[in-house]
Motif scaffolding. Sequence first.
Motif, PDB file in Angstrom:
ATOM      1  N   UNK A 178       0.824  -1.203   0.000  1.00  0.00           N
ATOM      2  CA  UNK A 178       0.000   0.000   0.000  1.00  0.00           C
ATOM      3  C   UNK A 178       0.861   1.258   0.000  1.00  0.00           C
ATOM      4  N   UNK A 179       1.954   1.245   0.746  1.00  0.00           N
ATOM      5  CA  UNK A 179       2.874   2.386   0.753  1.00  0.00           C
ATOM      6  C   UNK A 179       3.482   2.567  -0.637  1.00  0.00           C
ATOM      7  N   UNK A 180       3.875   1.473  -1.268  1.00  0.00           N
ATOM      8  CA  UNK A 180       4.447   1.526  -2.614  1.00  0.00           C
ATOM      9  C   UNK A 180       3.423   2.091  -3.602  1.00  0.00           C
ATOM     10  N   UNK A 181       2.161   1.666  -3.488  1.00  0.00           N
ATOM     11  CA  UNK A 181       1.103   2.204  -4.350  1.00  0.00           C
ATOM     12  C   UNK A 181       0.905   3.697  -4.110  1.00  0.00           C
ATOM     13  N   UNK A 182       0.953   4.122  -2.855  1.00  0.00           N
ATOM     14  CA  UNK A 182       0.800   5.548  -2.528  1.00  0.00           C
ATOM     15  C   UNK A 182       1.948   6.361  -3.128  1.00  0.00           C
ATOM     16  N   UNK A 183       3.164   5.828  -3.072  1.00  0.00           N
ATOM     17  CA  UNK A 183       4.320   6.500  -3.672  1.00  0.00           C
ATOM     18  C   UNK A 183       4.110   6.634  -5.178  1.00  0.00           C
ATOM     19  N   UNK A 184       3.673   5.549  -5.828  1.00  0.00           N
ATOM     20  CA  UNK A 184       3.440   5.604  -7.273  1.00  0.00           C
ATOM     21  C   UNK A 184       2.354   6.613  -7.623  1.00  0.00           C
ATOM     22  N   UNK A 185       1.287   6.675  -6.837  1.00  0.00           N
ATOM     23  CA  UNK A 185       0.216   7.635  -7.078  1.00  0.00           C
ATOM     24  C   UNK A 185       0.725   9.060  -6.919  1.00  0.00           C
ATOM     25  N   UNK A 186       1.458   9.326  -5.848  1.00  0.00           N
ATOM     26  CA  UNK A 186       1.997  10.669  -5.628  1.00  0.00           C
ATOM     27  C   UNK A 186       2.905  11.079  -6.783  1.00  0.00           C
ATOM     28  N   UNK A 187       3.779  10.181  -7.200  1.00  0.00           N
ATOM     29  CA  UNK A 187       4.717  10.533  -8.267  1.00  0.00           C
ATOM     30  C   UNK A 187       3.996  10.705  -9.602  1.00  0.00           C
ATOM     31  N   UNK A 188       2.948   9.940  -9.844  1.00  0.00           N
ATOM     32  CA  UNK A 188       2.153  10.117 -11.063  1.00  0.00           C
ATOM     33  C   UNK A 188       1.457  11.470 -11.068  1.00  0.00           C
ATOM     34  N   UNK A 189       0.892  11.853  -9.923  1.00  0.00           N
ATOM     35  CA  UNK A 189       0.244  13.167  -9.827  1.00  0.00           C
ATOM     36  C   UNK A 189       1.252  14.288  -9.991  1.00  0.00           C
ATOM     37  N   UNK A 190       2.413  14.111  -9.430  1.00  0.00           N
ATOM     38  CA  UNK A 190       3.450  15.139  -9.581  1.00  0.00           C
ATOM     39  C   UNK A 190       3.873  15.268 -11.038  1.00  0.00           C
ATOM     40  N   UNK A 191       3.996  14.139 -11.722  1.00  0.00           N
ATOM     41  CA  UNK A 191       4.340  14.161 -13.147  1.00  0.00           C
ATOM     42  C   UNK A 191       3.282  14.944 -13.927  1.00  0.00           C
ATOM     43  N   UNK A 192       1.998  14.697 -13.631  1.00  0.00           N
ATOM     44  CA  UNK A 192       0.925  15.422 -14.311  1.00  0.00           C
ATOM     45  C   UNK A 192       0.988  16.914 -13.998  1.00  0.00           C
ATOM     46  N   UNK A 193       1.276  17.275 -12.754  1.00  0.00           N
ATOM     47  CA  UNK A 193       1.411  18.686 -12.387  1.00  0.00           C
ATOM     48  C   UNK A 193       2.569  19.336 -13.128  1.00  0.00           C
ATOM     49  N   UNK A 194       3.683  18.626 -13.243  1.00  0.00           N
ATOM     50  CA  UNK A 194       4.843  19.163 -13.964  1.00  0.00           C
ATOM     51  C   UNK A 194       4.511  19.380 -15.433  1.00  0.00           C
ATOM     52  N   UNK A 195       3.780  18.438 -16.027  1.00  0.00           N
ATOM     53  CA  UNK A 195       3.382  18.586 -17.443  1.00  0.00           C
ATOM     54  C   UNK A 195       2.434  19.762 -17.605  1.00  0.00           C
ATOM     55  N   UNK A 196       1.485  19.911 -16.695  1.00  0.00           N
ATOM     56  CA  UNK A 196       0.527  21.014 -16.784  1.00  0.00           C
ATOM     57  C   UNK A 196       1.231  22.356 -16.631  1.00  0.00           C
ATOM     58  N   UNK A 197       2.259  22.419 -15.818  1.00  0.00           N
ATOM     59  CA  UNK A 197       2.989  23.671 -15.606  1.00  0.00           C
ATOM     60  C   UNK A 197       3.741  24.091 -16.864  1.00  0.00           C
ATOM     61  N   UNK A 198       4.047  23.136 -17.745  1.00  0.00           N
ATOM     62  CA  UNK A 198       4.776  23.459 -18.972  1.00  0.00           C
ATOM     63  C   UNK A 198       3.857  23.917 -20.102  1.00  0.00           C
ATOM     64  N   UNK A 199       2.551  23.890 -19.889  1.00  0.00           N
ATOM     65  CA  UNK A 199       1.602  24.305 -20.916  1.00  0.00           C
ATOM     66  C   UNK A 199       1.218  25.762 -20.646  1.00  0.00           C
ATOM     67  N   UNK A 200       1.253  26.590 -21.665  1.00  0.00           N
ATOM     68  CA  UNK A 200       0.926  28.015 -21.509  1.00  0.00           C
ATOM     69  C   UNK A 200      -0.556  28.246 -21.272  1.00  0.00           C
ATOM     70  N   UNK A 201      -0.919  29.499 -21.095  1.00  0.00           N
ATOM     71  CA  UNK A 201      -2.302  29.877 -20.814  1.00  0.00           C
ATOM     72  C   UNK A 201      -3.226  29.441 -21.947  1.00  0.00           C
ATOM     73  N   UNK A 202      -2.752  29.574 -23.201  1.00  0.00           N
ATOM     74  CA  UNK A 202      -3.593  29.261 -24.352  1.00  0.00           C
ATOM     75  C   UNK A 202      -3.378  27.845 -24.868  1.00  0.00           C
ATOM     76  N   UNK A 203      -2.721  27.019 -24.080  1.00  0.00           N
ATOM     77  CA  UNK A 203      -2.536  25.632 -24.475  1.00  0.00           C
ATOM     78  C   UNK A 203      -1.307  25.379 -25.337  1.00  0.00           C
TER      79      UNK A 203
END
Length: 74
Positions: A45-70
């Motif tokens: 369960x801890x390993x799954x939580x780590x994978x979930x956190x890192x997946x969400x962080x990856x998505x946040x990092x990708x979203x931060x690289x997209x400008x206001x107009x996409x």
Amino acid sequence: MQNTWHFRGAYANWTMTIAIAPPDHLDRADLDEFPVRQFDNLCRQFHDAVNLYESLRYQDDRAARVGIYGSRMY
């Protein structure tokens, strides 16, 4: 008595340590060795939580690289 598990991640290395201490009224826990098998599910369960956190962080990092107009900014 304690046991430690280590997981490597993309953003961090993760460590989970579980310590077993005796109850307040005793000097030692009534165990001869750490019951690793009983904590296997918690470890998964801890390993799954780590994978979930890192997946969400990856998505946040990708979203931060997209400008206001996409438009992509990388």
